[in-house]
Design a protein around this motif. Sequence first.
Motif, PDB file in Angstrom:
ATOM      1  N   GLN A  16       0.837  -1.194   0.000  1.00 20.68           N
ATOM      2  CA  GLN A  16       0.000   0.000   0.000  1.00 20.68           C
ATOM      3  C   GLN A  16       0.876   1.250   0.000  1.00 20.68           C
ATOM      4  N   VAL A  17       0.286   2.365  -0.374  1.00 17.91           N
ATOM      5  CA  VAL A  17       1.004   3.632  -0.390  1.00 17.91           C
ATOM      6  C   VAL A  17       0.295   4.597   0.555  1.00 17.91           C
ATOM      7  N   LEU A  18       1.078   5.169   1.475  1.00 17.31           N
ATOM      8  CA  LEU A  18       0.532   6.191   2.375  1.00 17.31           C
ATOM      9  C   LEU A  18       0.849   7.550   1.775  1.00 17.31           C
ATOM     10  N   ILE A  19      -0.177   8.379   1.649  1.00 18.47           N
ATOM     11  CA  ILE A  19      -0.004   9.706   1.064  1.00 18.47           C
ATOM     12  C   ILE A  19      -0.146  10.756   2.162  1.00 18.47           C
ATOM     13  N   GLY A  20       0.904  11.548   2.373  1.00 23.71           N
ATOM     14  CA  GLY A  20       0.869  12.649   3.320  1.00 23.71           C
ATOM     15  C   GLY A  20       1.404  13.882   2.630  1.00 23.71           C
ATOM     16  N   SER A  21       1.581  14.899   3.342  1.00 23.93           N
ATOM     17  CA  SER A  21       1.193  15.112   4.723  1.00 23.93           C
ATOM     18  C   SER A  21       0.610  16.515   4.834  1.00 23.93           C
ATOM     19  N   SER A  22      -0.054  16.781   5.933  1.00 27.44           N
ATOM     20  CA  SER A  22      -0.632  18.113   6.123  1.00 27.44           C
ATOM     21  C   SER A  22      -0.447  18.529   7.561  1.00 27.44           C
ATOM     22  N   ARG A  23      -0.473  19.815   7.770  1.00 26.89           N
ATOM     23  CA  ARG A  23      -0.392  20.359   9.123  1.00 26.89           C
ATOM     24  C   ARG A  23      -1.343  21.533   9.242  1.00 26.89           C
ATOM     25  N   GLU A  24      -2.130  21.541  10.305  1.00 27.72           N
ATOM     26  CA  GLU A  24      -2.990  22.701  10.575  1.00 27.72           C
ATOM     27  C   GLU A  24      -3.332  22.721  12.056  1.00 27.72           C
ATOM     28  N   LEU A  25      -3.597  23.912  12.561  1.00 26.97           N
ATOM     29  CA  LEU A  25      -4.090  24.059  13.923  1.00 26.97           C
ATOM     30  C   LEU A  25      -5.600  24.165  13.824  1.00 26.97           C
ATOM     31  N   ALA A  26      -6.306  23.152  14.307  1.00 28.48           N
ATOM     32  CA  ALA A  26      -7.762  23.106  14.142  1.00 28.48           C
ATOM     33  C   ALA A  26      -8.418  22.619  15.423  1.00 28.48           C
ATOM     34  N   GLY A  27      -7.795  22.909  16.565  1.00 33.24           N
ATOM     35  CA  GLY A  27      -8.342  22.404  17.817  1.00 33.24           C
ATOM     36  C   GLY A  27      -8.325  20.887  17.797  1.00 33.24           C
ATOM     37  N   ARG A  28      -9.435  20.310  18.249  1.00 32.33           N
ATOM     38  CA  ARG A  28      -9.514  18.845  18.269  1.00 32.33           C
ATOM     39  C   ARG A  28     -10.579  18.346  17.317  1.00 32.33           C
ATOM     40  N   ASP A  29     -10.868  19.132  16.289  1.00 28.57           N
ATOM     41  CA  ASP A  29     -11.855  18.711  15.298  1.00 28.57           C
ATOM     42  C   ASP A  29     -11.212  17.658  14.390  1.00 28.57           C
ATOM     43  N   ALA A  30     -11.647  16.409  14.541  1.00 30.14           N
ATOM     44  CA  ALA A  30     -11.015  15.300  13.813  1.00 30.14           C
ATOM     45  C   ALA A  30     -11.604  15.099  12.425  1.00 30.14           C
ATOM     46  N   SER A  31     -12.571  15.921  12.033  1.00 26.71           N
ATOM     47  CA  SER A  31     -13.220  15.684  10.737  1.00 26.71           C
ATOM     48  C   SER A  31     -12.239  15.931   9.591  1.00 26.71           C
ATOM     49  N   ILE A  32     -12.523  15.279   8.497  1.00 20.14           N
ATOM     50  CA  ILE A  32     -11.632  15.401   7.344  1.00 20.14           C
ATOM     51  C   ILE A  32     -11.929  16.700   6.608  1.00 20.14           C
ATOM     52  N   ASN A  33     -10.877  17.445   6.344  1.00 23.98           N
ATOM     53  CA  ASN A  33     -11.003  18.722   5.652  1.00 23.98           C
ATOM     54  C   ASN A  33     -10.726  18.475   4.164  1.00 23.98           C
ATOM     55  N   PRO A  34     -11.787  18.471   3.335  1.00 25.63           N
ATOM     56  CA  PRO A  34     -11.587  18.100   1.924  1.00 25.63           C
ATOM     57  C   PRO A  34     -10.596  19.005   1.197  1.00 25.63           C
ATOM     58  N   ALA A  35     -10.547  20.270   1.579  1.00 24.90           N
ATOM     59  CA  ALA A  35      -9.622  21.182   0.897  1.00 24.90           C
ATOM     60  C   ALA A  35      -8.177  20.773   1.163  1.00 24.90           C
ATOM     61  N   ILE A  36      -7.895  20.349   2.391  1.00 19.13           N
ATOM     62  CA  ILE A  36      -6.544  19.895   2.735  1.00 19.13           C
ATOM     63  C   ILE A  36      -6.219  18.609   1.964  1.00 19.13           C
ATOM     64  N   VAL A  37      -7.188  17.687   1.932  1.00 24.18           N
ATOM     65  CA  VAL A  37      -6.950  16.427   1.216  1.00 24.18           C
ATOM     66  C   VAL A  37      -6.681  16.726  -0.262  1.00 24.18           C
ATOM     67  N   ARG A  38      -7.450  17.648  -0.819  1.00 21.25           N
ATOM     68  CA  ARG A  38      -7.255  17.980  -2.239  1.00 21.25           C
ATOM     69  C   ARG A  38      -5.857  18.517  -2.487  1.00 21.25           C
ATOM     70  N   ASP A  39      -5.402  19.432  -1.632  1.00 26.96           N
ATOM     71  CA  ASP A  39      -4.057  19.997  -1.796  1.00 26.96           C
ATOM     72  C   ASP A  39      -2.986  18.927  -1.684  1.00 26.96           C
ATOM     73  N   MET A  40      -3.166  18.077  -0.668  1.00 26.05           N
ATOM     74  CA  MET A  40      -2.173  17.052  -0.375  1.00 26.05           C
ATOM     75  C   MET A  40      -2.064  16.062  -1.538  1.00 26.05           C
ATOM     76  N   VAL A  41      -3.225  15.660  -2.027  1.00 25.83           N
ATOM     77  CA  VAL A  41      -3.266  14.665  -3.098  1.00 25.83           C
ATOM     78  C   VAL A  41      -2.773  15.285  -4.407  1.00 25.83           C
ATOM     79  N   ALA A  42      -3.120  16.533  -4.643  1.00 22.09           N
ATOM     80  CA  ALA A  42      -2.659  17.192  -5.877  1.00 22.09           C
ATOM     81  C   ALA A  42      -1.138  17.263  -5.893  1.00 22.09           C
TER      82      ALA A  42
END
Lengths: 419, 381, 87
Positions: free
Chosen positions: B265-291
């Motif tokens: 398998q391939v692990l794709i990273g990475s991102s960093r943000e200060l977002a408190g403890r909100d564990a939800s997935i941020n689609p904009a971050i995923v888009r940037d990371m994957v792009a």
Amino acid sequence: MSDHHAVDVAVVGAGPAGLSAAVHAAESGARVTVIDQTWHAGGQIWRHRDRAELPDEARALMARFEASGAQHLAGTSLFDARPGHLSVLGPNGSLELIAGAVVLATGARERFLPFPGWTLPNVFGVGGLQALVKAGLEVNGKRIVLSGSGPLLFPVAATLAQHGAQLAAVCEQAPRGRVTRFAASLWREPGKLAQAARYRSTFRHVPFRMGTWIERAEGEGRVQRAILTDGTRRWSVDCDMVGAACGLIPSVEVGMAMGCDIVNGVVAVDARQQTSVAGVYAAGECTGVAGEDAAIVEGAIAGLSAAGRPAEALYARRDRGRAFAARLETAFSPRPELRDRADATTIVCRCEDVRLDELRAEWGARQGKLASRAGMGACQGRVCGAALAHLFGWEAPRVRPPLVPVPVSALRPAEPLRD
Amino acid sequence: MTAAPRPDVVIVGAGIVGAACAYALAREQLRVLICDAGFPGGGATAAGMGHIVVMDDSPAQLALSALSRRLWEELAATLSLACEDERPGTLWIAASGEEFSALDEKRALYGRAGVRAEILDEQTLAAAEPNLRRGLAGALFVPDDRVLYPPNAARWLLDAAIERGAELRIGSAARAVGAGRLTLVGPSGAVETVEAGAVVIAAGIDTPSLIPGIAIVPRKGHLVITDRYPGLLHSQLVELGYLHSAHSMSGASTAFNLQPRSTGQVLIGSSRELAGRDASINPAIVRDMVARAVAFMPALAGCLAIRTWTGFRPATPDKLPLIGPWPDLPGVWIAAGHEGLGITTATGSAALIAAGIAGRAAPIDATPFLPSRPMPAMEAA
Amino acid sequence: MTDPRITIRIDGHEHRVPAGASVAVALLDAGIPRFRTSVQGEPRGPVCGMGICFECRVTIDGHRHQRACLVPCVDGMAVDTRDGADV
């Protein structure tokens, strides 16, 4: 590249509940889009290659759906879902659906419980075998053992018999007493009894064994024998194929992803079929397995509610369907002996090949997944989750986006990359 | 239940850092009690990539990560198969000529720390990783960097500590810490006070709930994992710009960071943000990371992504972990704030803690990590 | 109902299959019950027939891990059940 599309009501699933919801919302003037993973509307229950094969009611609902103006996105997978916002991938790429309301009609799937040999090729689900036959699988002359539970067994046996299969055994795991009480409770619904009798007549030379189940499957490279038991006796039946499952369980992953309350394994809804999340409705088997009649009326209520129309007139019919669902669950719940079939080396998680002896009952689903990889594969626990719930009482695993595997490119931006 | 003898050390947190501390302290013949509110390795340890990597953001970070990797190498032969320990090495990708010209200095820095590294030019890099896009200037290859599966590595360290007499209590939440004293709430709700010669707080992002005012904040990251594509890449691939992403505390950032798992398998990273403890997935971050990942490795575009998740790194304002005695409470030690390097530096942190508690000289200069050091204010998000 | 037939290649061999049949049905009808090798090396084939079990994954036209039960056969399609046949 993804595109945006705004609708009033987005319906997830084009089975009886989804079609009914779409029809009622669209006929109320709403802009409606229905997404479904398969290529033909109808869901699993009305899976077909030629519409002429379908019952009148199904054909009528499909015709009404086509005339309703609702848009049908076939062959389209939902891979991320938030209230009001659905990310889908279809034959033409990915699309962001912005929806004023969402109706979940994600249906049910079979409950697969592990037994030695259940991973052999040609051991299918009960409904799985029917789906493949409806998709054109040749079963003429094949010796088939069915071991399942609940009302799905009869239509599947009938389909197989009509396609020339030699049914070697048709087994219902529920004890005779439970099945008899259930049948007796159907006196108010003579249509269901008559339908069961029609199905039974198509395979009347094959014994229907209650309180009987498959204990193991054996064969070299594919199944060749099924070992059946009634709890006291066991016997071997030579066969080419097995259909084995233990009834149906609601598919609640999309509801879970949207934050809807899941209670006793179903998406919880109020009288208007609204979930715990405002603007998100649910109908059909994802709210409890009750058959297509219940799904159609629930879909109608959900569609009307999502379009802002009253639906009280339909509540009584819906409530009868709910009562039927409760009777089904009592009659056909898995018997405890089914737990004893899996031995230490039996694979429990088929994606990651995790054996029973790699798991400890005291772990929960998340610890078990991290320690053993059970539920970490492509199906995200859709199969082993039910098995682990049955074996250890573990909670249902939470599916993470993407809800189904999608090419990495589907997660890419429509906008240029920020720097 | 019979009264257990008083532990020499009680550790709060059975993530990778607490587990490594338990193992190191048990090897010092100390009686260790380790407790966790959840199950072992269920926090940031479960979310991370498991890249054992030498990093050179600062001399202190280089010293600690180099020591830590050496300690992981010593364990490698004994780790269980489930730890999925491998040595694929790291390729630090230089996209431009300008980045490529900086590789010489980086290699020299690594060399002085005893870390093997070699510079690959454009052609050598293309031959080593044919699925990277053409035209990348080159890379620095660090062959001894490793990859492992953190939850099971934590479990292995705990089991090894238990074998040496340590006691593990799961479902025991630390409620209050005092000098040489810890109050625990057990799974049944029973409250218990444990006295010990030393208390080690290895509670990651939960550390501030026990040590108010300690400078640790959750720094959220996203990861995507694919189905199995063995051979798509061979080493962990990280863009040189990664350091900028990891370094800058303000705002959200993504960097190209791709890892081949032993499963294919391939692990794709990475991102960093200060977002408190909100564990939800941020689609904009995923888009940037994957792009960014697809820009470096176009073949990734058609690979199936099967899961995305988030986790929280325990971040400190000066980008170094807090390892050592807590000045306000005698007998209380901190091993926390490891940001994205907790899996790597768990072993080195444990060595520092063990040396400190045993009163021995530290294997590297411990002063940059002392929790008593002056700390800059946390940059705002 | 008579289907027009089309040709697909399964593991390099040509097979005539009914147009519109799913890849899963085409393989099973061709006498191939083993669709993939599991991570521990066991043979596996389709189970659910509706896209949730992921046991019917094959390589289709070079794309790995495709669920054969969800993909209709197309003339000229190349299906591979052997591991590592591409990439």
